[in-house]
Design an enzyme around this catalytic site. Structure first.
Site, PDB file in Angstrom:
ATOM      1  N   THR A   1       1.001  -1.121  -0.055  1.00 41.80           N
ATOM      2  CA  THR A   1      -0.115   0.118  -0.018  1.00 41.80           C
ATOM      3  C   THR A   1       0.902   1.335  -0.106  1.00 41.80           C
ATOM      4  O   THR A   1       1.520   1.727   0.947  1.00 41.80           O
ATOM      5  CB  THR A   1      -0.799   0.018   1.367  1.00 41.80           C
ATOM      6  OG1 THR A   1      -1.632  -1.294   0.998  1.00 41.80           O
ATOM      7  CG2 THR A   1      -1.810   1.334   1.189  1.00 41.80           C
TER       8      THR A   1
ATOM      9  N   LYS B   1      -0.713   5.339   8.362  1.00 46.73           N
ATOM     10  CA  LYS B   1      -0.007   5.668   7.032  1.00 46.73           C
ATOM     11  C   LYS B   1      -0.925   5.730   5.842  1.00 46.73           C
ATOM     12  O   LYS B   1      -0.688   6.613   5.152  1.00 46.73           O
ATOM     13  CB  LYS B   1       1.011   4.691   6.633  1.00 46.73           C
ATOM     14  CG  LYS B   1       1.753   4.843   5.500  1.00 46.73           C
ATOM     15  CD  LYS B   1       2.270   3.308   4.972  1.00 46.73           C
ATOM     16  CE  LYS B   1       1.449   2.130   4.553  1.00 46.73           C
ATOM     17  NZ  LYS B   1       1.766   1.035   3.892  1.00 46.73           N
TER      18      LYS B   1
ATOM     19  N   LYS C   1      -7.377   1.343  -3.116  1.00 43.51           N
ATOM     20  CA  LYS C   1      -6.995   0.941  -1.708  1.00 43.51           C
ATOM     21  C   LYS C   1      -6.956   1.935  -0.843  1.00 43.51           C
ATOM     22  O   LYS C   1      -7.394   1.755   0.437  1.00 43.51           O
ATOM     23  CB  LYS C   1      -5.549   0.567  -1.777  1.00 43.51           C
ATOM     24  CG  LYS C   1      -4.707   0.184  -0.397  1.00 43.51           C
ATOM     25  CD  LYS C   1      -5.581  -0.813   0.176  1.00 43.51           C
ATOM     26  CE  LYS C   1      -5.153  -0.892   1.758  1.00 43.51           C
ATOM     27  NZ  LYS C   1      -4.113  -2.092   2.304  1.00 43.51           N
TER      28      LYS C   1
HETATM   29  P1  NA7 Z   1       5.614  -5.880   7.539  1.00 44.92           P
HETATM   30  O1  NA7 Z   1       5.409  -7.046   8.397  1.00 44.92           O
HETATM   31  O2  NA7 Z   1       6.042  -4.660   8.501  1.00 44.92           O
HETATM   32  O3  NA7 Z   1       6.723  -6.253   6.798  1.00 44.92           O
HETATM   33  C1  NA7 Z   1       7.483  -5.048   6.021  1.00 44.92           C
HETATM   34  C2  NA7 Z   1       8.093  -5.837   4.802  1.00 44.92           C
HETATM   35  O4  NA7 Z   1       8.631  -4.711   4.046  1.00 44.92           O
HETATM   36  C3  NA7 Z   1       9.495  -6.522   5.419  1.00 44.92           C
HETATM   37  O5  NA7 Z   1       9.692  -7.838   4.512  1.00 44.92           O
HETATM   38  C4  NA7 Z   1      10.721  -5.700   5.268  1.00 44.92           C
HETATM   39  O6  NA7 Z   1      11.708  -6.317   5.151  1.00 44.92           O
HETATM   40  C5  NA7 Z   1      10.524  -4.727   3.938  1.00 44.92           C
HETATM   41  N1  NA7 Z   1      10.783  -3.567   3.997  1.00 44.92           N
HETATM   42  C6  NA7 Z   1      10.745  -2.608   4.676  1.00 44.92           C
HETATM   43  N2  NA7 Z   1      11.463  -1.575   4.175  1.00 44.92           N
HETATM   44  C7  NA7 Z   1      12.274  -2.079   3.160  1.00 44.92           C
HETATM   45  C8  NA7 Z   1      13.388  -1.380   2.441  1.00 44.92           C
HETATM   46  N3  NA7 Z   1      13.629  -0.015   2.738  1.00 44.92           N
HETATM   47  N4  NA7 Z   1      13.939  -2.183   1.315  1.00 44.92           N
HETATM   48  C9  NA7 Z   1      13.318  -3.524   1.415  1.00 44.92           C
HETATM   49  N5  NA7 Z   1      12.479  -3.847   2.295  1.00 44.92           N
HETATM   50  C10 NA7 Z   1      11.925  -3.550   2.973  1.00 44.92           C
HETATM   51  O7  NA7 Z   1       4.378  -5.460   6.698  1.00 44.92           O
HETATM   52  P2  NA7 Z   1       3.100  -6.217   6.192  1.00 44.92           P
HETATM   53  O8  NA7 Z   1       3.598  -7.434   5.768  1.00 44.92           O
HETATM   54  O9  NA7 Z   1       2.189  -6.303   7.294  1.00 44.92           O
HETATM   55  O10 NA7 Z   1       2.681  -5.291   5.109  1.00 44.92           O
HETATM   56  C11 NA7 Z   1       3.093  -5.011   3.944  1.00 44.92           C
HETATM   57  C12 NA7 Z   1       2.232  -4.134   2.963  1.00 44.92           C
HETATM   58  O11 NA7 Z   1       0.850  -4.560   3.019  1.00 44.92           O
HETATM   59  C13 NA7 Z   1       2.205  -2.644   3.566  1.00 44.92           C
HETATM   60  O12 NA7 Z   1       2.196  -1.734   2.758  1.00 44.92           O
HETATM   61  C14 NA7 Z   1       0.798  -2.611   4.305  1.00 44.92           C
HETATM   62  O13 NA7 Z   1       0.372  -1.133   4.708  1.00 44.92           O
HETATM   63  C15 NA7 Z   1      -0.187  -3.638   3.466  1.00 44.92           C
HETATM   64  P3  NA7 Z   1      12.666  -6.513   6.571  1.00 44.92           P
HETATM   65  O14 NA7 Z   1      12.272  -7.744   7.175  1.00 44.92           O
HETATM   66  O15 NA7 Z   1      12.279  -5.483   7.703  1.00 44.92           O
HETATM   67  O16 NA7 Z   1      14.017  -6.480   6.112  1.00 44.92           O
END
Ligand code: NA7
Length: 283
Positions: free
Chosen positions: A95, A238, A170
Site C-alpha cells: 500500500t 500511514k 486501496k
Molecule cells: P511488515 O510485516 O512490516 O513487513 C514489511 C516488509 O517490508 C518486510 O519484508 C521488510 O523487510 C520490507 N521492507 C521494509 N522496508 C524495506 C526497504 N527499505 N527495503 C526492502 N524491504 C523493506 O508489513 P506487512 O507485511 O504487514 O505489510 C506489507 C504491506 O501490506 C504494507 O504496505 C501494508 O500497509 C499492507 P525487513 O524484514 O524489515 O528487512
C-alpha cells in the site's frame, strides 16, 4: 512460470505460502535474511541476492512496507530496475501512494519491465485464507497474465484502469476502514456515557444494519481491552496520511487522519487499529 517473491513480512509470508500451496514454483528474497524458513519448508527456494531472484523469475511480486521501501526495491542503487528485467512482469501489492505507483510504473516502462499496482484489502487472516480483495492498476493484458496468481491470493480481484488506480482504490477502502473503526469507538463511548454497556452495545450493533464482519471480529478484542495487531494502527495511520496527501479533502478524512496520528503519537502504533478506542478514552 517462476515466481519471485520480495518481502517476507506479516503479509508476504502467508501470501507466498498460498502460491506454493497452489503448486507454483516460488523463489523468495527479503532485505533481512532469516525470514524464509516457513516458506522453504513448503518448497520455496531462497535466493541470497535480489539479483539472483530476478534472474530466476518470470513474475516478481513485491509486498513491502511503504513508499520508501518500494522505491528502495525498484529504484535503489541495487534495485530491480538496475537489473535485467526486460519483458518480466512486476506486481506491487504494497500500500503506497498513487503518485509513487505511477512513478515506479514509468521508470519500469523505461527498463522494459511491465508493472501492476495491486494492493490488497484484508489483513493477516484473509491473507492466510487466500481471501484478500485485490485492486489493480496497469495494462489490462498484464492483469490477465497475473489473474490466475491473484486468484490464489484473494477472493476478488478488480481491474480498475491505468497505473495508480489500484493504489487509489486501496486508499479509498481504507479511508472507510479508518472511519468505521473511529465510528464504532465513538459509538461505544457515547453509549457507555449514557449507561449502556459495551457488550450489549456490540450485540446491538451486530444485529443492526450497520453490523459488519469487521466489528464482529473486533468484539472479543474490545471486551478484553487487548489489541494484538491484525492490522497495525501504524499502517492505518500511514494509509490515512496518504489519503490526505492524495489531495481529496473531505470532513471525515481530515478528522480520522488527525485522530490516528494522535494515537500514533501516544505510542499505540504496534497495536491493532482497534486500539483507537483506548486512545479515545475507552477500556
Ligand atoms: P511488515 O510485516 O512490516 O513487513 C514489511 C516488509 O517490508 C518486510 O519484508 C521488510 O523487510 C520490507 N521492507 C521494509 N522496508 C524495506 C526497504 N527499505 N527495503 C526492502 N524491504 C523493506 O508489513 P506487512 O507485511 O504487514 O505489510 C506489507 C504491506 O501490506 C504494507 O504496505 C501494508 O500497509 C499492507 P525487513 O524484514 O524489515 O528487512
Amino acid at each position: 512460470m517462476i515466481i519471485g517473491w520480495i518481502g517476507l513480512g506479516n503479509m508476504g509470508i502467508p501470501m507466498a505460502s498460498n502460491l506454493l500451496a497452489a503448486g507454483y514454483d516460488v523463489r523468495v528474497w527479503n532485505r533481512t535474511p532469516g525470514k524464509a524458513a516457513p516458506l522453504v519448508a513448503l518448497g520455496a527456494k531462497e535466493t541470497a541476492t535480489l539479483s539472483e531472484l530476478v534472474a530466476q523469475s518470470d513474475v516478481l511480486f513485491t509486498m513491502v512496507s511503504d513508499d520508501d521501501a518500494v522505491k528502495a526495491i525498484y529504484s535503489g542503487s541495487d534495485g530491480l530496475l538496475s537489473l535485467p528485467v526486460q519483458d518480466k512482469l512486476a506486481v506491487d501489492m504494497s500500500t503506497i501512494s498513487p503518485d509513487t505507483s505511477r512513478f515506479i510504473a514509468e521508470q519500469a516502462k523505461q527498463a522494459g519491465l511491465r508493472f501492476l499496482d495491486a494492493p490488497v484489502s484484508g489483513s493477516v487472516g484473509p491473507a492466510k485464507e487466500g481471501k484478500l480483495v485485490i485492486m489493480v492498476g496497469g495494462e489490462l493484458a498484464d492483469y490477465e497474465i497475473a489473474k490466475p496468481m491473484l486468484d490464489k491470493l484473494g477472493k476478488a480481484a478488480f481491474y480498475l484502469g491505468p497505473n495508480g488506480a489500484g493504489t487509489s482504490a486501496k486508499l479509498a477502502i481504507n479511508l472507510l476502514l479508518g472511519i468505521t473503526v473511529q465510528g464504532v469507538s465513538e459509538t461505544l463511548l457515547f453509549a457507555r456515557s449514557l449507561g449502556i454497556g459495551t457488550e450489549q452495545m456490540l450485540d446491538i450493533i451486530s444485529e443492526s444494519a450497520v453490523g459488519t464482519p469487521l466489528i464482529r471480529g473486533k468484539a472479543a478484542s474490545i471486551l478484553a481491552d487487548d489489541y494484538p495487531a491484525a492490522f497495525a494502527l501504524k499502517h492505518m495511520a500511514k494509509d490515512l496520511r496518504l489519503a490526505n496527501e492524495a489531495g481529496v479533502s473531505t470532513p471525515l478524512a481530515e478528522s480520522v487522519n488527525a485522530t490516528y496520528r494522535h494515537a500514533l503519537e501516544e505510542g499505540l502504533g504496534e497495536l491493532d487499529l482497534m486500539a483507537l478506542l483506548r486512545h479515545l478514552g475507552g477500556k
